[in-house]
Design a protein around this motif. Structure first.
Motif, PDB file in Angstrom:
ATOM      1  N   HIS A   1       0.812  -1.223   0.000  1.00 26.17           N
ATOM      2  CA  HIS A   1       0.000   0.000   0.000  1.00 26.17           C
ATOM      3  C   HIS A   1       0.847   1.275   0.000  1.00 26.17           C
ATOM      4  N   VAL A   2       0.693   2.058  -1.065  1.00 23.60           N
ATOM      5  CA  VAL A   2       1.487   3.281  -1.254  1.00 23.60           C
ATOM      6  C   VAL A   2       1.365   4.215  -0.047  1.00 23.60           C
TER       7      VAL A   2
ATOM      8  N   GLU B   1       3.681   0.587 -11.412  1.00 24.30           N
ATOM      9  CA  GLU B   1       4.116   1.780 -10.671  1.00 24.30           C
ATOM     10  C   GLU B   1       5.626   1.982 -10.738  1.00 24.30           C
TER      11      GLU B   1
ATOM     12  N   ASN C   1      -3.486  -1.345 -11.902  1.00 19.24           N
ATOM     13  CA  ASN C   1      -4.303  -1.491 -10.676  1.00 19.24           C
ATOM     14  C   ASN C   1      -5.356  -2.587 -10.837  1.00 19.24           C
TER      15      ASN C   1
ATOM     16  N   PRO D   1     -13.117   9.553   0.995  1.00 18.01           N
ATOM     17  CA  PRO D   1     -12.030  10.546   0.904  1.00 18.01           C
ATOM     18  C   PRO D   1     -11.341  10.495  -0.469  1.00 18.01           C
ATOM     19  N   LEU D   2     -11.650  11.482  -1.302  1.00 15.47           N
ATOM     20  CA  LEU D   2     -11.047  11.535  -2.646  1.00 15.47           C
ATOM     21  C   LEU D   2      -9.848  12.480  -2.591  1.00 15.47           C
TER      22      LEU D   2
ATOM     23  N   ARG E   1      -6.002   5.861 -13.167  1.00 19.03           N
ATOM     24  CA  ARG E   1      -5.473   4.500 -13.040  1.00 19.03           C
ATOM     25  C   ARG E   1      -6.095   3.649 -14.147  1.00 19.03           C
TER      26      ARG E   1
ATOM     27  N   ASN F   1     -10.001   8.979 -10.775  1.00 20.43           N
ATOM     28  CA  ASN F   1     -10.563   8.541  -9.494  1.00 20.43           C
ATOM     29  C   ASN F   1     -11.977   9.081  -9.295  1.00 20.43           C
TER      30      ASN F   1
ATOM     31  N   ARG G   1      -2.528  12.981  -1.593  1.00 16.15           N
ATOM     32  CA  ARG G   1      -1.427  12.101  -1.165  1.00 16.15           C
ATOM     33  C   ARG G   1      -0.109  12.766  -1.538  1.00 16.15           C
TER      34      ARG G   1
ATOM     35  N   HIS H   1       1.814  12.108  -5.194  1.00 26.03           N
ATOM     36  CA  HIS H   1       0.761  11.315  -5.850  1.00 26.03           C
ATOM     37  C   HIS H   1       0.996  11.201  -7.359  1.00 26.03           C
TER      38      HIS H   1
ATOM     39  N   TYR I   1      -1.368   6.413 -14.656  1.00 27.32           N
ATOM     40  CA  TYR I   1      -0.751   5.157 -15.107  1.00 27.32           C
ATOM     41  C   TYR I   1      -1.576   4.644 -16.285  1.00 27.32           C
TER      42      TYR I   1
HETATM   43  P1  TYD Z   1      -4.803   2.850  -4.346  1.00 30.93           P
HETATM   44  O1  TYD Z   1      -5.973   1.926  -4.358  1.00 30.93           O
HETATM   45  O2  TYD Z   1      -4.125   3.135  -3.047  1.00 30.93           O
HETATM   46  O3  TYD Z   1      -3.780   2.290  -5.431  1.00 30.93           O
HETATM   47  P2  TYD Z   1      -2.406   2.968  -6.027  1.00 30.93           P
HETATM   48  O4  TYD Z   1      -2.010   4.088  -5.167  1.00 30.93           O
HETATM   49  O5  TYD Z   1      -1.460   1.819  -5.929  1.00 30.93           O
HETATM   50  O6  TYD Z   1      -2.741   3.363  -7.425  1.00 30.93           O
HETATM   51  O7  TYD Z   1      -5.252   4.229  -4.960  1.00 30.93           O
HETATM   52  C1  TYD Z   1      -5.815   4.322  -6.257  1.00 30.93           C
HETATM   53  C2  TYD Z   1      -6.042   5.797  -6.562  1.00 30.93           C
HETATM   54  O8  TYD Z   1      -7.043   6.294  -5.672  1.00 30.93           O
HETATM   55  C3  TYD Z   1      -4.812   6.639  -6.302  1.00 30.93           C
HETATM   56  O9  TYD Z   1      -4.752   7.679  -7.286  1.00 30.93           O
HETATM   57  C4  TYD Z   1      -5.055   7.263  -4.927  1.00 30.93           C
HETATM   58  C5  TYD Z   1      -6.562   7.387  -4.882  1.00 30.93           C
HETATM   59  N1  TYD Z   1      -7.176   7.247  -3.545  1.00 30.93           N
HETATM   60  C6  TYD Z   1      -8.084   8.232  -3.082  1.00 30.93           C
HETATM   61  O10 TYD Z   1      -8.379   9.214  -3.760  1.00 30.93           O
HETATM   62  N2  TYD Z   1      -8.621   8.056  -1.845  1.00 30.93           N
HETATM   63  C7  TYD Z   1      -8.322   6.981  -1.042  1.00 30.93           C
HETATM   64  O11 TYD Z   1      -8.839   6.902   0.102  1.00 30.93           O
HETATM   65  C8  TYD Z   1      -7.420   5.979  -1.546  1.00 30.93           C
HETATM   66  C9  TYD Z   1      -7.056   4.791  -0.704  1.00 30.93           C
HETATM   67  C10 TYD Z   1      -6.877   6.166  -2.813  1.00 30.93           C
END
Ligand code: TYD
Ligand code: NAD
Length: 343
Positions: free
Chosen positions: A86-87, A127, A179, A205-206, A214, A249, A273, A276, A280
Motif C-alpha cells: 500500500h502506497v 508503478e 491497478n 475521501p477523494l 489509473r 478517481n 497524497r 501522488h 498510469y
Molecule cells: P490505491 O488503491 O491506493 O492504489 P495505487 O495508489 O497503488 O494506485 O489508490 C488508487 C487511486 O485512488 C490513487 O490515485 C489514490 C486514490 N485514492 C483516493 O483518492 N482516496 C483513497 O482513500 C485511496 C485509498 C486512494
C-alpha cells in the motif's frame, strides 16, 4: 506440478491459488505467507482442507524460515506475490517495504537458484515506471522512474531479479500489471474502501482534485495473464499487463455511487497524497501478441459484481475493519512472522 506461491493469503495471491486449484487437478500448492495485516486465512477458507494445498507461516525475508520449505523437495515454479503493497503506508515508513519487497525477493531468488527451481515469476507493478502526463503509455522498455517507497522497492526487486538472469542465466520472468480490483481486496485500497464506507454510511475521501488516472483490471484477468507468463513467457523477459481501461478517481467514485445508489456528495475531497502519481496507463501489446492474452471482464460488469461481492460478504470486511480477525489469528497462530534483519 509443485508451485510455491508467496503472499497467497492476500488479494491477488489468493485469487491465483483459487484459479490453479479450480482449473488444474494435478497440482500441489505451497503458500508461503507471513500473515501480515494484509493476509487473511478467510481468503482461502474453502480450500484449507484440499490435500493439494498447504499454507506455511513464513516470511520471505527470512532465509531460515524459507530454506526448509525449499529443501523439502522439487518445486517447479515460484510465483512471488508477497509484498507490502500500500502506497499510503509506504510514504511514512519505507523500511518494511525494503525488508519484504527488496530483501525478501532477493533471498527468494537466490534460494530458487540454489535449489534449482526451473522458473521464478516476480509479480511486479506498473508503478515502477513512475507517472505519465496526459499522453502516452508504459511499455516494457519505458525507463524505471518510481516515486514512492513502495514503487521504488518494487523497481529495486525487478533489477535484482533481472540481474540473476544476466549474471547466472537463471530462468526468471517479471510481470508489471496495472491497478487490480475485485473480491477479497483489502479495504484500504480505493475501490473496496469506497464500497465498504458506502455500505456503512461513511464518506469517501477523494485525494486532491480526483483527476489522477489509473488503468483498472479485474483480478481474474490478472491471474490468467500470470499463468500464461508462468507457462509460456520467455526467460529474462518483462510482460506488462493491463486492460486499456483508464479512469480518473472521480469517474471511479461516481460509477460506484451510481451502483450503490448514493448521492455524489458522499465523495469528499481531502488533501492530496504526497508525491501522488498522476496517471498510469499500460501498453499490453507484448503479452497479447506473444502469449495471446487479453482481458475478458468488462469494467461495467466487473465493478457491479465487485460491489455485489462486498454486499454479500459483509462479515469478511466488517471483521477486517473492526480488527477482530487479527486478534483471533494472533491468538491462534501468534504474531505476524517478522523478517530478521540479519537474514
Ligand atoms: P490505491 O488503491 O491506493 O492504489 P495505487 O495508489 O497503488 O494506485 O489508490 C488508487 C487511486 O485512488 C490513487 O490515485 C489514490 C486514490 N485514492 C483516493 O483518492 N482516496 C483513497 O482513500 C485511496 C485509498 C486512494
Ligand atoms: P496484499 O497486500 O493484498 O497481499 C500481500 C500478501 O503478502 C499478504 O497475504 C501478506 O500477508 C503477504 N506478505 C507480506 N509480507 C510478507 C513476507 N515478508 N513474507 C511472506 N508473505 C508476506 O497485496 P496484493 O494487492 O495481493 O498484491 C500482490 C502482489 O501484486 C504484490 O507484489 C504487488 O506489488 C503486486 N501488484 C498489485 C497490484 C494491485 O493493484 N493490488 C497491481 C500490480 C501488482
Amino acid at each position: 506440478m509443485r508451485v510455491m506461491i508467496t503472499g497467497g493469503l492476500g488479494f491477488i495471491g489468493s485469487q491465483m491459488i483459487r484459479f490453479l486449484l479450480d482449473t488444474i487437478s494435478d497440482i500441489q500448492i505451497i503458500n508461503v505467507d507471513a500473515l501480515t495485516y494484509a493476509g487473511n486465512l478467510a481468503n482461502l477458507q474453502d480450500y484449507e482442507h484440499d490435500p493439494r494445498y498447504r499454507w506455511v507461516h513464513a516470511a520471505i525475508g527470512d532465509k531460515a524460515q524459507i530454506e526448509p520449505v525449499m529443501s523439502e523437495g522439487a518445486i517447479d515454479l515460484i510465483m512471488n506475490f508477497a509484498a507490502e503493497s500500500h502506497v499510503d503506508r509506504s510514504i511514512y515508513s519505507g523500511a518494511p517495504f525494503v525488508a519484504t519487497n527488496v530483501l525478501g525477493a532477493e533471498i527468494l531468488v537466490e534460494l530458487a537458484r540454489a535449489y534449482r527451481v526451473p522458473r521464478f515469476l516476480q509479480v511486479s507493478t506498473d508503478e515502477v515506471y513512475g507517472s505519465l502526463g496526459t499522453e502516452g503509455l508504459f511499455s516494457e522498455t519505458s525507463p524505471l522512474n518510481p516515486n514512492s517507497p513502495y514503487s521504488a522497492s518494487k523497481a529495486a526487486a525487478d533489477l535484482l531479479i533481472l540481474a540473476a538472469f544476466r549474471t547466472h542465466g537463471q530462468d526468471v520472468v517479471i510481470t508489471r500489471c496495472s491497478n487490480n480490483y475485485g473480491p477479497y481486496q483489502f479495504p484500504e485500497k480505493l475501490i473496496p474502501l469506497f464500497i465498504t464506507n458506502g455500505l456503512e454510511g461513511r464518506s469517501w475521501p477523494l485525494y486532491g482534485d480526483g483527476q489522477n488516472v489509473r488503468d483498472w483490471l479485474h483480478v481474474t484477468d490478472h491471474v490468467r495473464a500470470l499463468w500464461e507468463v508462468a507457462q509460456h513467457g520467455k526467460p529474462g523477459q518483462v510482460y506488462n499487463i493491463g486492460g486499456h481501461n483508464e479512469k480518473s478517481n472521480r469517474e471511479v467514485a461516481e460509477s460506484l455511487a451510481d451502483i450503490l445508489q448514493l448521492p455524489y456528495d458522499v465523495i469528499t475531497p481531502v488533501p492530496d497524497r504526497l508525491g501522488h502519481d498522476r496517471r498510469y496507463a499500460i501498453d499490453a501489446q507484448k503479452i497479447t501478441k506473444e502469449l495471446g492474452w487479453q482481458s475478458q471482464t468488462t469494467w461495467e460488469q466487473g465493478l457491479r459484481e465487485t460491489v455485489q461481492w462486498y454486499r454479500d460478504h459483509e462479515s469478511w470486511w466488517k471483521a477486517i475493519k473492526s480488527g477482530a480477525y487479527r486478534e483471533y489469528y494472533e491468538k491462534q497462530y501468534g504474531p505476524s512472522r517478522k523478517d530478521s534483519p540479519e537474514a
